[in-house]
Scaffold this motif. Structure first.
Motif, mmCIF file in Angstrom:
data_model
loop_
_atom_site.group_PDB
_atom_site.id
_atom_site.type_symbol
_atom_site.label_atom_id
_atom_site.label_comp_id
_atom_site.label_asym_id
_atom_site.label_seq_id
_atom_site.Cartn_x
_atom_site.Cartn_y
_atom_site.Cartn_z
ATOM 1 N N ARG A 261 45.402 26.849 30.155
ATOM 2 C CA ARG A 261 44.861 28.175 29.910
ATOM 3 C C ARG A 261 45.534 29.185 30.833
ATOM 4 N NH1 ARG A 261 38.966 26.025 31.282
ATOM 5 N NH2 ARG A 261 40.282 25.305 32.988
ATOM 6 N N GLN A 262 45.403 30.467 30.474
ATOM 7 C CA GLN A 262 45.954 31.540 31.294
ATOM 8 C C GLN A 262 44.807 32.460 31.717
ATOM 9 O OE1 GLN A 262 49.402 33.568 29.696
ATOM 10 N NE2 GLN A 262 49.967 31.780 28.485
ATOM 11 N N PHE A 263 44.642 32.608 33.018
ATOM 12 C CA PHE A 263 43.578 33.433 33.561
ATOM 13 C C PHE A 263 44.152 34.630 34.314
ATOM 14 C CE2 PHE A 263 41.416 29.262 33.423
ATOM 15 C CZ PHE A 263 40.232 29.613 32.795
ATOM 16 N N ARG A 264 43.490 35.744 34.161
ATOM 17 C CA ARG A 264 43.757 36.910 35.002
ATOM 18 C C ARG A 264 42.426 37.357 35.583
ATOM 19 N NH1 ARG A 264 44.633 42.993 32.911
ATOM 20 N NH2 ARG A 264 44.689 44.036 34.932
ATOM 21 N N PHE A 265 42.308 37.302 36.897
ATOM 22 C CA PHE A 265 41.066 37.647 37.582
ATOM 23 C C PHE A 265 41.192 39.013 38.258
ATOM 24 C CE2 PHE A 265 40.518 33.112 37.253
ATOM 25 C CZ PHE A 265 39.147 32.911 37.239
ATOM 26 N N ILE A 266 40.131 39.802 38.182
ATOM 27 C CA ILE A 266 39.990 41.007 39.004
ATOM 28 C C ILE A 266 38.714 40.807 39.815
ATOM 29 C CG2 ILE A 266 39.757 43.510 39.051
ATOM 30 C CD1 ILE A 266 41.077 43.628 36.332
ATOM 31 N N ILE A 267 38.865 40.686 41.142
ATOM 32 C CA ILE A 267 37.751 40.276 41.991
ATOM 33 C C ILE A 267 37.584 41.257 43.156
ATOM 34 C CG2 ILE A 267 36.774 38.413 43.382
ATOM 35 C CD1 ILE A 267 38.580 36.459 41.916
ATOM 36 N N PRO A 268 36.389 41.793 43.357
ATOM 37 C CA PRO A 268 36.149 42.630 44.539
ATOM 38 C C PRO A 268 35.943 41.755 45.773
ATOM 39 C CG PRO A 268 34.157 42.479 43.220
ATOM 40 C CD PRO A 268 35.219 41.726 42.466
ATOM 41 N N VAL A 269 36.548 42.140 46.880
ATOM 42 C CA VAL A 269 36.447 41.374 48.122
ATOM 43 C C VAL A 269 36.233 42.328 49.294
ATOM 44 C CG1 VAL A 269 37.815 39.397 47.368
ATOM 45 C CG2 VAL A 269 38.966 41.391 48.344
ATOM 46 N N ARG A 270 35.785 41.781 50.400
ATOM 47 C CA ARG A 270 35.545 42.562 51.610
ATOM 48 C C ARG A 270 36.838 42.817 52.388
ATOM 49 N NH1 ARG A 270 32.100 38.960 50.156
ATOM 50 N NH2 ARG A 270 29.830 39.252 50.213
ATOM 51 N N ARG A 271 37.820 41.915 52.191
ATOM 52 C CA ARG A 271 39.084 42.023 52.916
ATOM 53 C C ARG A 271 40.258 42.116 51.934
ATOM 54 N NH1 ARG A 271 40.041 39.876 57.824
ATOM 55 N NH2 ARG A 271 42.091 40.779 57.413
ATOM 56 N N PRO A 272 40.355 43.191 51.155
ATOM 57 C CA PRO A 272 41.461 43.285 50.180
ATOM 58 C C PRO A 272 42.829 43.287 50.837
ATOM 59 C CG PRO A 272 40.310 45.385 50.369
ATOM 60 C CD PRO A 272 39.481 44.377 51.099
ATOM 61 N N ASP A 273 42.914 43.772 52.090
ATOM 62 C CA ASP A 273 44.193 43.787 52.792
ATOM 63 C C ASP A 273 44.740 42.376 52.968
ATOM 64 O OD1 ASP A 273 41.930 43.342 54.461
ATOM 65 O OD2 ASP A 273 43.165 43.674 56.242
ATOM 66 N N LEU A 274 43.849 41.429 53.241
ATOM 67 C CA LEU A 274 44.250 40.030 53.418
ATOM 68 C C LEU A 274 44.492 39.344 52.078
ATOM 69 C CD1 LEU A 274 44.714 37.496 55.098
ATOM 70 C CD2 LEU A 274 42.235 37.175 55.186
ATOM 71 N N TRP A 275 43.575 39.511 51.152
ATOM 72 C CA TRP A 275 43.669 38.804 49.872
ATOM 73 C C TRP A 275 44.848 39.272 49.025
ATOM 74 C CZ3 TRP A 275 41.166 34.453 48.675
ATOM 75 C CH2 TRP A 275 40.039 34.120 49.416
ATOM 76 N N ASN A 276 45.280 40.508 49.204
ATOM 77 C CA ASN A 276 46.403 41.026 48.417
ATOM 78 C C ASN A 276 47.760 40.779 49.062
ATOM 79 O OD1 ASN A 276 45.336 42.135 45.957
ATOM 80 N ND2 ASN A 276 44.337 43.708 47.197
ATOM 81 N N ARG A 277 47.773 40.103 50.201
ATOM 82 C CA ARG A 277 49.054 39.718 50.778
ATOM 83 C C ARG A 277 49.782 38.770 49.831
ATOM 84 N NH1 ARG A 277 47.697 37.635 56.680
ATOM 85 N NH2 ARG A 277 48.962 35.920 55.831
ATOM 86 N N ARG A 278 51.068 38.958 49.707
ATOM 87 C CA ARG A 278 51.827 38.163 48.756
ATOM 88 C C ARG A 278 51.730 36.678 49.054
ATOM 89 N NH1 ARG A 278 57.924 39.705 48.203
ATOM 90 N NH2 ARG A 278 58.041 38.619 50.213
ATOM 91 N N ASP A 279 51.797 36.284 50.335
ATOM 92 C CA ASP A 279 51.745 34.857 50.647
ATOM 93 C C ASP A 279 50.391 34.253 50.302
ATOM 94 O OD1 ASP A 279 50.477 36.289 52.660
ATOM 95 O OD2 ASP A 279 51.226 35.054 54.299
#
Length: 632
Positions: A87-105
């Motif tokens: 399957r193919q999933f695309r998630f959009i998730i609110p988080v408290r630390r977007p700066d960390l979660w959106n890091r490429r690594d």
């Protein structure tokens, strides 16, 4: 299938989206998109200092787990276990630390972890949480909370199966350690089994030795449509990380026998996401890397039972005086059926493994035949999958029992792909894998021989169903299936060397580059053109240079995703999609044209999110030589 858009936490602003699943851990009770997340045996004081990233992690894991359950896979047939199964999933998730979660690594690590675990494709986008709950307090089930000033020696994941129970017995009773057990409660029947085992363990240990934490997650009152639930392991491990952090620990332990953990296709149709990867060394390495990135400090997720067979594991339970509790454990993969019948199904791969393991350890007296809906040797199996499962399991085990090491690796080349994730020198790890699987095969063969000996006469078999395992073992068709060691029919070394210009192991896939027609060729008419050709062609030069230099497989270079995207003149998101599509195209062609199932990283490999490369076990030859290779 079409991309599944999963919108989480009340995020808005995705106009015109199709195939959407909405979920929210903060939705009011009773609403359709409500995700119910509950933590038991933790008190508010314990979790008040949990970092925001761990609260985010538990919510992310809950969303992924629920989306897994509420998104159906393709058909069940063998031929659909390629692209249609994934399957193919695309998630959009609110988080408290977007700066960390959106890091490429971090995103690459998370996508790779989930991708290998479930064999689905993931794209994740993290946005600022508009009104985040304060830490984990809203999810506490305070009805059973406890605060005992407990400081464990070990944090382990406890499912209530034979292996995790053996790990608990080993640590608590065998070594007198203080242990925090972490569980996921997925059904009332499994919960009751876990509770019974916990009571028994508390009765046999000191009061201060055992602490238990559980997580339960479900999406409202809706009925799940998919029951493979491979991402359950991610939820399980995430809770383990939270608990370990609470107690100042940096190691999380899954206890599972190595035959299941390494997960070679012992039953040939238990493939891909349909065969569990809960504790596969690749998965545990992924968890280790991802969790270390999120916390900014070293975390270790490990499996102490990696080199034990199921019979070895059962023996640990008996060694520490708990054989009488074997029957209280639960191993069946068909939880829904087992819940209705209050018994193991007796036909799934886990039930077969469990029953053979118990009998192989000489402990059959501790579990009655009535514990299974279908008796191991004399029960009637449904024609089709159930019969094939039993036949494949036994025949493959009997082959393993007598295989030479060379024959083993000729047959199970997938074993080489486990080596980068195992401790110690690769040669030693390979020898251990061979020894592990050989011992497993010998155990099954010994149980089969004993059963056949005890039922040799006609009177013992009169009235048995034709599809019982005992009758299948006695049948002419099954007895005539030869278990020839591939080493006996393998071409001489001189012939292999003539075809293999790179002078490497003959356990990989042969391929050739047709520059004139811009194609990558494999045997049997499998080929790649267009975007797939360009992707592999961009990796070939480094691969060939590493082969020419004689580099060990583990030292083959990796190309960073940004560098590879630049080399191809595309963006990184496009690169990731191209890798997924190319892998799927290769696997589908091998299945359709050669009836061979290959691993998703058999051609394009991604190691610990450091970049991409061609699998070092590939064998490059000239296009004109492909016709000389033949088929497996």
């Amino acid at each position: 299938m079409a991309e599944r858009l999963v919108i989480c936490g009340g995020v808005t602003g995705v106009p015109g989206a199709r195939n959407v699943l909405e979920m929210d851990v903060n939705a009011p009770e009773g609403t359709p998109q409500k995700v119910n997340l509950r933590l038991g045996d933790l008190c508010a004081r314990m979790v008040q200092d949990v970092p925001a990233v761990l609260a985010d992690l538990l919510e992310v894991a809950s969303y992924v787990y629920c989306a897994d359950q509420f998104t159906r896979r393709g058909r069940d047939g063998m031929r659909s276990m390629g692209a249609e199964w994934r399957r193919q999933f695309r998630f959009i998730i609110p988080v408290r630390r977007p700066d960390l979660w959106n890091r490429r690594d971090v995103i690459e690590a998370l996508c790779e972890t989930l991708g290998f675990l479930s064999e689905d494709a993931y794209a994740l986008e993290f946005v600022e949480h508009g009104s985040p709950a304060t830490g984990l307090q809203p999810y506490l089930d305070l009805g059973h909370s406890a605060d005992r000033g407990f400081v464990p020696d070990e944090v382990m994941l406890f499912s209530g199966g034979l292996d995790s129970f053996a790990g608990a017995v080993d640590s608590l009773i065998g070594n007198g350690r203080k242990v925090a057990l972490v569980s996921h409660r997925g059904s009332s029947m499994v919960t009751s089994r876990q509770s019974a085992l916990l009571i028994a363990l508390r009765n046999r240990t000191r009061a201060s030795q055992l602490f238990h934490v559980y997580v339960s997650v479900n999406k409202g009152q809706e009925e799940a449509v998919e029951f493979t639930q491979r991402t359950r392991s991610f939820l399980f491990a995430s809770l383990g990380l939270v608990v370990a952090h609470l107690f100042g620990q940096r190691t999380i332990r899954f206890y599972e026998n190595g035959v299941v953990s390494i997960n070679l296709p012992l039953a040939e149709h238990v493939l891909g996401a349909r065969a569990t990867r809960t504790t596969h060394p690749h998965v545990l390495a992924d968890f280790t890397s991802l969790f270390s990135l999120l916390l900014g400090e070293a975390v270790l997720v490990e499996n102490p039972y990696l080199w034990l067979t199921k019979s070895d594991v059962v023996g640990v339970i008996a060694k520490h005086g708990c054989a009488d509790l074997i029957a209280e454990t639960f191993s069946c993969t068909r939880v829904r059926e087992a819940t209705k019948r209050k018994r193991h199904c007796g036909v799934c791969s886990q039930c077969l493994d469990r029953h053979f393991g118990i009998l192989g350890a000489g402990l059959g007296e501790y579990e009655s035949a009535e514990a299974y809906s279908v008796d191991l040797f004399k029960g009637e199996r449904k024609p089709g999958t159930d019969v094939v499962m039993a036949e494949s399991y036994v025949l493959n085990a009997m082959k393993l029992a007598g295989m030479s090491e060379q024959g083993f690796f000729s047959t199970f080349g997938q074993a080489f792909r486990v080596l980068p994730y195992l401790p110690g020198p690769p040669d030693e790890a390979a020898a251990k894998i061979y020894d592990l699987l050989r011992r497993h095969g010998q155990t099954v063969a010994r149980v089969v021989d004993w059963e056949l000996g005890n039922n040799a006469s006609l009177t013992h078999t009169l009235g048995l169903p034709d599809t019982s395992l005992l009758m299948l073992l006695k049948s002419t068709s099954m007895r005539s299936m030869e278990t020839v060691d591939p080493a006996e029919v393998e071409p001489p070394a001189s012939e292999q060397a003539a075809a293999d210009v790179s002078r490497r192991s003959a356990n990989g896939l042969f391929f050739a580059v047709d520059e004139e027609k811009e194609r990558i060729l494999f045997r049997g008419g499998v080929e790649l053109a267009g975007a797939g050709f360009k992707l592999l062609r961009a990796l070939v030069a480094d691969f060939a240079a590493d082969v020419t230099a004689g580099l060990p497989h583990e030292e083959h270079r990796l190309i960073k995703s940004d560098a590879l995207a630049e080399r191809l003149g595309i963006e990184e998101p496009t690169l990731r999609k191209r890798v997924v599509r190319t892998r799927n195209a290769i696997e589908k062609q091998f299945l359709d044209k050669l009836d061979v199932q290959i691993a998703d990283d058999a051609v394009i490999q991604n190691v610990n999110w450091r970049g991409y490369r061609l699998n070092p076990y590939l064998l490059q030859i000239q296009p004109g030589q492909l016709g000389d290779i033949g088929s497996d």
